[in-house]
Design a protein around this motif. Sequence first.
Motif, PDB file in Angstrom:
ATOM      1  N   MET A 142      38.305 -11.007  39.753  1.00 45.40           N
ATOM      2  CA  MET A 142      37.547 -11.281  40.971  1.00 45.40           C
ATOM      3  C   MET A 142      36.975  -9.997  41.549  1.00 45.40           C
ATOM      4  O   MET A 142      35.838  -9.969  42.035  1.00 45.40           O
ATOM      5  N   GLY A 143      37.749  -8.907  41.471  1.00 46.88           N
ATOM      6  CA  GLY A 143      37.281  -7.630  41.986  1.00 46.88           C
ATOM      7  C   GLY A 143      36.011  -7.166  41.302  1.00 46.88           C
ATOM      8  O   GLY A 143      35.053  -6.738  41.967  1.00 46.88           O
ATOM      9  N   TYR A 144      35.976  -7.258  39.972  1.00 42.84           N
ATOM     10  CA  TYR A 144      34.780  -6.809  39.253  1.00 42.84           C
ATOM     11  C   TYR A 144      33.591  -7.738  39.481  1.00 42.84           C
ATOM     12  O   TYR A 144      32.441  -7.282  39.533  1.00 42.84           O
ATOM     13  N   ILE A 145      33.840  -9.032  39.626  1.00 44.88           N
ATOM     14  CA  ILE A 145      32.742  -9.952  39.911  1.00 44.88           C
ATOM     15  C   ILE A 145      32.131  -9.645  41.275  1.00 44.88           C
ATOM     16  O   ILE A 145      30.907  -9.566  41.433  1.00 44.88           O
ATOM     17  N   LEU A 146      32.971  -9.446  42.290  1.00 49.23           N
ATOM     18  CA  LEU A 146      32.466  -9.091  43.614  1.00 49.23           C
ATOM     19  C   LEU A 146      31.754  -7.735  43.584  1.00 49.23           C
ATOM     20  O   LEU A 146      30.737  -7.540  44.261  1.00 49.23           O
ATOM     21  N   PHE A 147      32.260  -6.820  42.791  1.00 41.90           N
ATOM     22  CA  PHE A 147      31.646  -5.499  42.645  1.00 41.90           C
ATOM     23  C   PHE A 147      30.218  -5.618  42.118  1.00 41.90           C
ATOM     24  O   PHE A 147      29.284  -5.023  42.665  1.00 41.90           O
ATOM     25  N   ILE A 148      30.032  -6.394  41.049  1.00 40.79           N
ATOM     26  CA  ILE A 148      28.693  -6.565  40.472  1.00 40.79           C
ATOM     27  C   ILE A 148      27.769  -7.293  41.453  1.00 40.79           C
ATOM     28  O   ILE A 148      26.576  -6.963  41.569  1.00 40.79           O
ATOM     29  N   ILE A 149      28.301  -8.272  42.181  1.00 37.69           N
ATOM     30  CA  ILE A 149      27.487  -8.979  43.175  1.00 37.69           C
ATOM     31  C   ILE A 149      27.010  -8.013  44.255  1.00 37.69           C
ATOM     32  O   ILE A 149      25.819  -7.992  44.616  1.00 37.69           O
ATOM     33  N   LEU A 300      14.322 -27.063  33.132  1.00 44.22           N
ATOM     34  CA  LEU A 300      14.627 -26.188  32.005  1.00 44.22           C
ATOM     35  C   LEU A 300      14.694 -24.708  32.397  1.00 44.22           C
ATOM     36  O   LEU A 300      15.633 -24.013  32.020  1.00 44.22           O
ATOM     37  N   PRO A 301      13.704 -24.177  33.156  1.00 46.29           N
ATOM     38  CA  PRO A 301      13.867 -22.795  33.628  1.00 46.29           C
ATOM     39  C   PRO A 301      15.122 -22.609  34.466  1.00 46.29           C
ATOM     40  O   PRO A 301      15.740 -21.551  34.450  1.00 46.29           O
ATOM     41  N   GLY A 302      15.522 -23.646  35.191  1.00 44.26           N
ATOM     42  CA  GLY A 302      16.749 -23.563  35.977  1.00 44.26           C
ATOM     43  C   GLY A 302      17.961 -23.382  35.082  1.00 44.26           C
ATOM     44  O   GLY A 302      18.874 -22.621  35.405  1.00 44.26           O
ATOM     45  N   ILE A 303      17.970 -24.074  33.931  1.00 48.67           N
ATOM     46  CA  ILE A 303      19.082 -23.932  32.981  1.00 48.67           C
ATOM     47  C   ILE A 303      19.109 -22.512  32.399  1.00 48.67           C
ATOM     48  O   ILE A 303      20.143 -21.852  32.356  1.00 48.67           O
ATOM     49  N   PHE A 304      17.922 -22.036  31.949  1.00 49.37           N
ATOM     50  CA  PHE A 304      17.857 -20.687  31.395  1.00 49.37           C
ATOM     51  C   PHE A 304      18.335 -19.649  32.410  1.00 49.37           C
ATOM     52  O   PHE A 304      19.132 -18.771  32.111  1.00 49.37           O
ATOM     53  N   SER A 305      17.807 -19.763  33.621  1.00 50.72           N
ATOM     54  CA  SER A 305      18.152 -18.787  34.652  1.00 50.72           C
ATOM     55  C   SER A 305      19.630 -18.859  35.005  1.00 50.72           C
ATOM     56  O   SER A 305      20.263 -17.841  35.307  1.00 50.72           O
ATOM     57  N   SER A 306      20.201 -20.055  34.974  1.00 50.07           N
ATOM     58  CA  SER A 306      21.627 -20.215  35.277  1.00 50.07           C
ATOM     59  C   SER A 306      22.483 -19.555  34.199  1.00 50.07           C
ATOM     60  O   SER A 306      23.488 -18.906  34.500  1.00 50.07           O
ATOM     61  N   LEU A 307      22.086 -19.715  32.937  1.00 50.03           N
ATOM     62  CA  LEU A 307      22.810 -19.058  31.846  1.00 50.03           C
ATOM     63  C   LEU A 307      22.713 -17.544  31.964  1.00 50.03           C
ATOM     64  O   LEU A 307      23.679 -16.813  31.737  1.00 50.03           O
ATOM     65  N   ASP A 308      21.525 -17.082  32.355  1.00 46.27           N
ATOM     66  CA  ASP A 308      21.338 -15.649  32.531  1.00 46.27           C
ATOM     67  C   ASP A 308      22.244 -15.113  33.642  1.00 46.27           C
ATOM     68  O   ASP A 308      22.856 -14.053  33.519  1.00 46.27           O
ATOM     69  N   MET A 309      22.349 -15.849  34.735  1.00 43.91           N
ATOM     70  CA  MET A 309      23.223 -15.442  35.833  1.00 43.91           C
ATOM     71  C   MET A 309      24.691 -15.527  35.433  1.00 43.91           C
ATOM     72  O   MET A 309      25.508 -14.720  35.878  1.00 43.91           O
ATOM     73  N   LEU A 310      25.024 -16.488  34.598  1.00 44.23           N
ATOM     74  CA  LEU A 310      26.394 -16.609  34.105  1.00 44.23           C
ATOM     75  C   LEU A 310      26.803 -15.342  33.355  1.00 44.23           C
ATOM     76  O   LEU A 310      27.913 -14.834  33.520  1.00 44.23           O
ATOM     77  N   ILE A 311      25.885 -14.800  32.552  1.00 38.00           N
ATOM     78  CA  ILE A 311      26.168 -13.576  31.816  1.00 38.00           C
ATOM     79  C   ILE A 311      26.222 -12.377  32.763  1.00 38.00           C
ATOM     80  O   ILE A 311      27.122 -11.542  32.695  1.00 38.00           O
ATOM     81  N   ASN A 312      25.251 -12.290  33.672  1.00 38.00           N
ATOM     82  CA  ASN A 312      25.154 -11.136  34.566  1.00 38.00           C
ATOM     83  C   ASN A 312      26.321 -11.038  35.540  1.00 38.00           C
ATOM     84  O   ASN A 312      26.870  -9.968  35.768  1.00 38.00           O
ATOM     85  N   PHE A 313      26.672 -12.181  36.144  1.00 44.19           N
ATOM     86  CA  PHE A 313      27.604 -12.164  37.273  1.00 44.19           C
ATOM     87  C   PHE A 313      28.975 -12.743  36.953  1.00 44.19           C
ATOM     88  O   PHE A 313      29.826 -12.824  37.829  1.00 44.19           O
ATOM     89  N   ILE A 315      30.287 -13.079  32.979  1.00 41.00           N
ATOM     90  CA  ILE A 315      30.779 -12.548  31.712  1.00 41.00           C
ATOM     91  C   ILE A 315      30.807 -11.019  31.724  1.00 41.00           C
ATOM     92  O   ILE A 315      31.792 -10.404  31.308  1.00 41.00           O
ATOM     93  N   PHE A 316      29.737 -10.367  32.216  1.00 40.81           N
ATOM     94  CA  PHE A 316      29.720  -8.903  32.208  1.00 40.81           C
ATOM     95  C   PHE A 316      30.801  -8.293  33.111  1.00 40.81           C
ATOM     96  O   PHE A 316      31.516  -7.378  32.677  1.00 40.81           O
ATOM     97  N   PRO A 317      30.975  -8.769  34.361  1.00 40.38           N
ATOM     98  CA  PRO A 317      32.097  -8.206  35.146  1.00 40.38           C
ATOM     99  C   PRO A 317      33.468  -8.518  34.556  1.00 40.38           C
ATOM    100  O   PRO A 317      34.380  -7.686  34.649  1.00 40.38           O
TER     101      PRO A 317
END
Length: 394
Positions: A142-149, A300-313, A315-317
């Motif tokens: 949670m700390g790293y997720i909040l950090f990236i946000i 469809l763009p909403g799905i793509f953008s949601s997957l992108d945010m899933l990785i950014n905010f 998976i990466f943290p």
Amino acid sequence: MINNKYFPFSLLLLAEAFERFAYFFVSFILIFFISATVENGGLGFTHEVTIKIGTYFSFGILFLPLLVAPFIDKKIGYFNGAFWGGISLILCYFLAFISTYFLSWIIFVSLILCVIGSALLKPSVSVLVGRLTQFSSHSQDMGYILFIIIVNVASLSSAYASAKFVNAWGSFKPVFILSMIFMLFYSFIIFYLNKNFPLKETTVEKNNSFHESKKFIPMLLILSLMIGISTTISSKIFSFPDSLLFWSAFVIGMVGLFYFWKKSFLFIKKRYTILTCISFIIFMIMNLFLKNFGSMSSFLPGIFSSLDMLINFFIFPLLLSFLSRSVPLSGQATFQALAFFFFSISSIMTNNYLPYLGLSSKGNLGLLSCSLVLIVSLTFVLFMKWQNNTLKNT
């Protein structure tokens, strides 16, 4: 002294918000400031010189943390690295302000201090996030997720505010003064944390599970590389959300999700799988209904953008959090710097070489982006399975 165990981490997030806001407040207008004429408040460098300055500056920001991070690990420590990085940036912004009145070449000293300060600060703060939240694995996640946000929200709002300030005042000078003030707040908070909440030695390296988890480090670094490629391609297709309502819902949703995860029904054996699915649902709802205030984006763009945010905010943290738990204490800053380096260098290389692949249409880019997202997600799932099976046997 406040006894809440999360108080030091909360202060660290506040300090990082000040630092990121100050940094992007200046970096957003830096090229314009260097190339603008003296009559318009700039330094009057030619376009060619400005491009060279920007190139060398970017090179330093990218590579110097790799050289400085081992020195942070072995010699000065994380709080000292974060503090002296802040002092370097204060001097950087002050000299940039001075350069508008005296010799323009002072800006070169300012930029060198900026590169040194960032190299000291970034890996140190990233390690401190893990050290100040190591009460449990989920508090660290949670700390790293909040950090990236916080990093992203502060960066976006800063770039927006910087343009507004320059247009309103018609001068670059107040930007440097305000950034210097923000960094003074940052440095005071880091100094306070170092004095009142010193880092304690841990015996984590003596655990068998720690020695087993070191096997995960190469996969985590490869994931960093893949995430950089994936998010860069996605950014060429979908605009980044700038709605205040969007980000408010995002922060509240993620904090609420982790609260329930920690307290009740999500604390089960397969918690990461459940958390990933629910995170995607939250991102999807926000992309469909809140990304463009007053209107709905297409499905469809909403799905793509949601997957992108899933990785950014998400998976990466989590990757940074796993790295914090897998790396020996003597190499924490080094490997955090490596993760950010792989993320950044893959993003830069993708930007530079993607046009040569002949994938100019959004359809082709969308297909490539979708494939990369699936690869990253599958790799993440396999990593979690491998980690659970390995640590279970120790």
